[in-house]
Enzyme design. Sequence first.
Site, PDB file in Angstrom:
ATOM      1  N   CYS A 115     -12.237   4.350   8.126  1.00 40.00           N
ATOM      2  CA  CYS A 115     -11.260   5.311   8.670  1.00 40.00           C
ATOM      3  C   CYS A 115     -11.770   6.751   8.647  1.00 40.00           C
ATOM      4  O   CYS A 115     -11.279   7.598   9.380  1.00 40.00           O
ATOM      5  CB  CYS A 115      -9.943   5.209   7.918  1.00 40.00           C
ATOM      6  SG  CYS A 115      -9.143   3.622   8.170  1.00 40.00           S
ATOM      7  N   HIS A 252      -6.090  11.927   9.835  1.00 38.02           N
ATOM      8  CA  HIS A 252      -6.202  10.492  10.123  1.00 38.02           C
ATOM      9  C   HIS A 252      -4.798   9.898  10.090  1.00 38.02           C
ATOM     10  O   HIS A 252      -3.981  10.243   9.234  1.00 38.02           O
ATOM     11  CB  HIS A 252      -7.098   9.829   9.074  1.00 38.02           C
ATOM     12  CG  HIS A 252      -7.055   8.334   9.107  1.00 38.02           C
ATOM     13  ND1 HIS A 252      -7.232   7.625  10.259  1.00 38.02           N
ATOM     14  CD2 HIS A 252      -6.826   7.421   8.113  1.00 38.02           C
ATOM     15  CE1 HIS A 252      -7.122   6.336   9.982  1.00 38.02           C
ATOM     16  NE2 HIS A 252      -6.871   6.186   8.691  1.00 38.02           N
ATOM     17  N   ASN A 282      -2.527   2.584  12.905  1.00 35.96           N
ATOM     18  CA  ASN A 282      -3.771   3.072  12.307  1.00 35.96           C
ATOM     19  C   ASN A 282      -4.939   2.503  13.110  1.00 35.96           C
ATOM     20  O   ASN A 282      -5.204   1.299  13.058  1.00 35.96           O
ATOM     21  CB  ASN A 282      -3.833   2.614  10.843  1.00 35.96           C
ATOM     22  CG  ASN A 282      -5.083   3.108  10.128  1.00 35.96           C
ATOM     23  OD1 ASN A 282      -6.013   3.607  10.763  1.00 35.96           O
ATOM     24  ND2 ASN A 282      -5.099   2.957   8.818  1.00 35.96           N
TER      25      ASN A 282
HETATM   26  O1  UT7 Z   1      -6.578   4.009   6.843  1.00 40.65           O
HETATM   27  C1  UT7 Z   1      -7.051   3.507   5.640  1.00 40.65           C
HETATM   28  C2  UT7 Z   1      -6.196   3.883   4.532  1.00 40.65           C
HETATM   29  N1  UT7 Z   1      -5.100   2.986   4.391  1.00 40.65           N
HETATM   30  C3  UT7 Z   1      -3.929   3.486   4.043  1.00 40.65           C
HETATM   31  O2  UT7 Z   1      -3.780   4.671   3.971  1.00 40.65           O
HETATM   32  C4  UT7 Z   1      -2.809   2.542   3.645  1.00 40.65           C
HETATM   33  C5  UT7 Z   1      -2.194   3.031   2.371  1.00 40.65           C
HETATM   34  N2  UT7 Z   1      -1.084   2.228   1.917  1.00 40.65           N
HETATM   35  C6  UT7 Z   1       0.114   2.240   2.542  1.00 40.65           C
HETATM   36  O3  UT7 Z   1       0.284   2.868   3.565  1.00 40.65           O
HETATM   37  C7  UT7 Z   1       1.254   1.483   1.912  1.00 40.65           C
HETATM   38  O4  UT7 Z   1       0.888   1.064   0.626  1.00 40.65           O
HETATM   39  C8  UT7 Z   1       1.715   0.251   2.742  1.00 40.65           C
HETATM   40  C9  UT7 Z   1       2.402   0.731   3.998  1.00 40.65           C
HETATM   41  C10 UT7 Z   1       0.528  -0.627   3.063  1.00 40.65           C
HETATM   42  C11 UT7 Z   1       2.730  -0.565   1.920  1.00 40.65           C
HETATM   43  O5  UT7 Z   1       3.823   0.243   1.528  1.00 40.65           O
HETATM   44  P1  UT7 Z   1       4.319   0.211   0.029  1.00 40.65           P
HETATM   45  O6  UT7 Z   1       5.503   1.063  -0.032  1.00 40.65           O
HETATM   46  O7  UT7 Z   1       3.146   0.572  -0.848  1.00 40.65           O
HETATM   47  O8  UT7 Z   1       4.762  -1.306  -0.150  1.00 40.65           O
HETATM   48  P2  UT7 Z   1       4.175  -2.410  -1.139  1.00 40.65           P
HETATM   49  O9  UT7 Z   1       2.832  -2.855  -0.745  1.00 40.65           O
HETATM   50  O10 UT7 Z   1       4.372  -1.904  -2.526  1.00 40.65           O
HETATM   51  O11 UT7 Z   1       5.210  -3.586  -0.878  1.00 40.65           O
HETATM   52  C12 UT7 Z   1       6.600  -3.445  -1.136  1.00 40.65           C
HETATM   53  C13 UT7 Z   1       7.312  -4.702  -0.728  1.00 40.65           C
HETATM   54  C14 UT7 Z   1       6.675  -5.974  -1.292  1.00 40.65           C
HETATM   55  O12 UT7 Z   1       7.711  -6.860  -1.632  1.00 40.65           O
HETATM   56  P3  UT7 Z   1       8.192  -7.011  -3.159  1.00 40.65           P
HETATM   57  O13 UT7 Z   1       6.981  -7.420  -3.925  1.00 40.65           O
HETATM   58  O14 UT7 Z   1       8.689  -5.643  -3.548  1.00 40.65           O
HETATM   59  O15 UT7 Z   1       9.248  -8.061  -3.065  1.00 40.65           O
HETATM   60  C15 UT7 Z   1       5.917  -6.535  -0.112  1.00 40.65           C
HETATM   61  O16 UT7 Z   1       5.776  -7.938  -0.184  1.00 40.65           O
HETATM   62  O17 UT7 Z   1       7.280  -4.842   0.693  1.00 40.65           O
HETATM   63  C16 UT7 Z   1       6.794  -6.147   1.044  1.00 40.65           C
HETATM   64  N3  UT7 Z   1       6.083  -6.065   2.314  1.00 40.65           N
HETATM   65  C17 UT7 Z   1       6.687  -6.190   3.507  1.00 40.65           C
HETATM   66  N4  UT7 Z   1       7.977  -6.438   3.841  1.00 40.65           N
HETATM   67  C18 UT7 Z   1       8.262  -6.491   5.156  1.00 40.65           C
HETATM   68  C19 UT7 Z   1       4.763  -5.839   2.513  1.00 40.65           C
HETATM   69  N5  UT7 Z   1       4.514  -5.812   3.835  1.00 40.65           N
HETATM   70  C20 UT7 Z   1       5.686  -6.023   4.461  1.00 40.65           C
HETATM   71  C21 UT7 Z   1       6.051  -6.097   5.821  1.00 40.65           C
HETATM   72  N6  UT7 Z   1       7.347  -6.324   6.115  1.00 40.65           N
HETATM   73  N7  UT7 Z   1       5.166  -5.940   6.806  1.00 40.65           N
END
Ligand code: UT7
Length: 325
Positions: A115, A252, A282
């Site tokens: 990225c 980005h 992204n």
């Molecule tokens: O460009 C390269 C750099 N990459 C990034 O900058 C990405 C950085 N990370 C992020 O943007 C965020 O961490 C994400 C958007 C990927 C995830 O958001 P989050 O608030 O950190 O969510 P999480 O991974 O902690 O997941 C929270 C919950 C989980 O469920 P439980 O364990 O709380 O029951 C996941 O299973 O959300 C669930 N979940 C989803 N639910 C619905 C994960 N993906 C999804 C989804 N739809 N697509």
Amino acid sequence: MSVIRSILRGTGSYLPENCLTNEDLTRIVDTSDEWIVQRTGIRQRYIAAEGEVTSDLGLKAAQAALESAGLDAQEIDTIILATATPDNTFPASAVTIQAGLGIHHGMAFDVQAVCSGFVYALTTADAYIRAGLSKRALVIGAETFSRILDWNDRGTCVLFGDGAGAVVLEAGEGSGTVSDRGILTSHLRSDGRHKEKLYVDGGPSSTQTTGHLRMEGREVFKHAVGMITDVIEDAFKATGTAADDLDWFIPHQANKRIIDASAKKLGIAPEKVVTTVQDHGNTSAASIPLAFDTAMKDGRVTPGDLVMLEAMGGGFTWGSVLLRV
Ligand code: UT7
């Protein structure tokens, strides 16, 4: 003191025709428009057609950038393509773009910093120009991340999209001050201790397969804002500028929450932030030049504007580029 500056001559971009909305994704994985919008800001992304490869997207963006620069392809001597999704393991997809443009002179190569690829490629082109090795460079970011996504993993497949953006840089003269046009300062960083937080689980030397993207999203998120703001502070320090001096912040486009938190921490006013993540998702190395071209085309960014670019991604890699348009 007269110095060589890499001056922006033009920008261009290209998106594939097929638009995939959050609603479309609910038919592929267990997700919702509400979750995706709330956690990331993303509403839609574009997906390359079958047989449409990274160099196809990059070539179209390059042609658009040349047109906006009012230059013929033959006037370009350097092509640097930032991509983590090349057409083949080798040759560099940059040479396919070079051939597509009908250029048989100069050099073309790929840069791989995921990225952060575009800020790495821009910094590389700037170094070549200032060293006298290049007069006019095409710097392209092009990706087909849809090809390396695990479409069963809702934690990653909703985040990424395909696309390409490009800029033309040209050697020019400056006075060595921040009122010069062109790239004013660049700050690149990497830290391989984090490589397993965002990686692809395949490759020619390890598995002899392409592999799929794997990410510990929360871990990446945790580091992102600090790393981004560090390299931007470095750019401010190196040039004696501050957040208030910026006309535009073009980050980005990974996640609206990361963009907003970075801008807030740096004291950059929200109306100066160019955000396209809602429309493109992204697109990795393509996200900055896509956002840049969007803001040039709609008339937000104009000649003379001071613009801060930044990126953070797999590796981890991260970096900033400050330029005056
Ligand atoms: O460009 C390269 C750099 N990459 C990034 O900058 C990405 C950085 N990370 C992020 O943007 C965020 O961490 C994400 C958007 C990927 C995830 O958001 P989050 O608030 O950190 O969510 P999480 O991974 O902690 O997941 C929270 C919950 C989980 O469920 P439980 O364990 O709380 O029951 C996941 O299973 O959300 C669930 N979940 C989803 N639910 C619905 C994960 N993906 C999804 C989804 N739809 N697509």
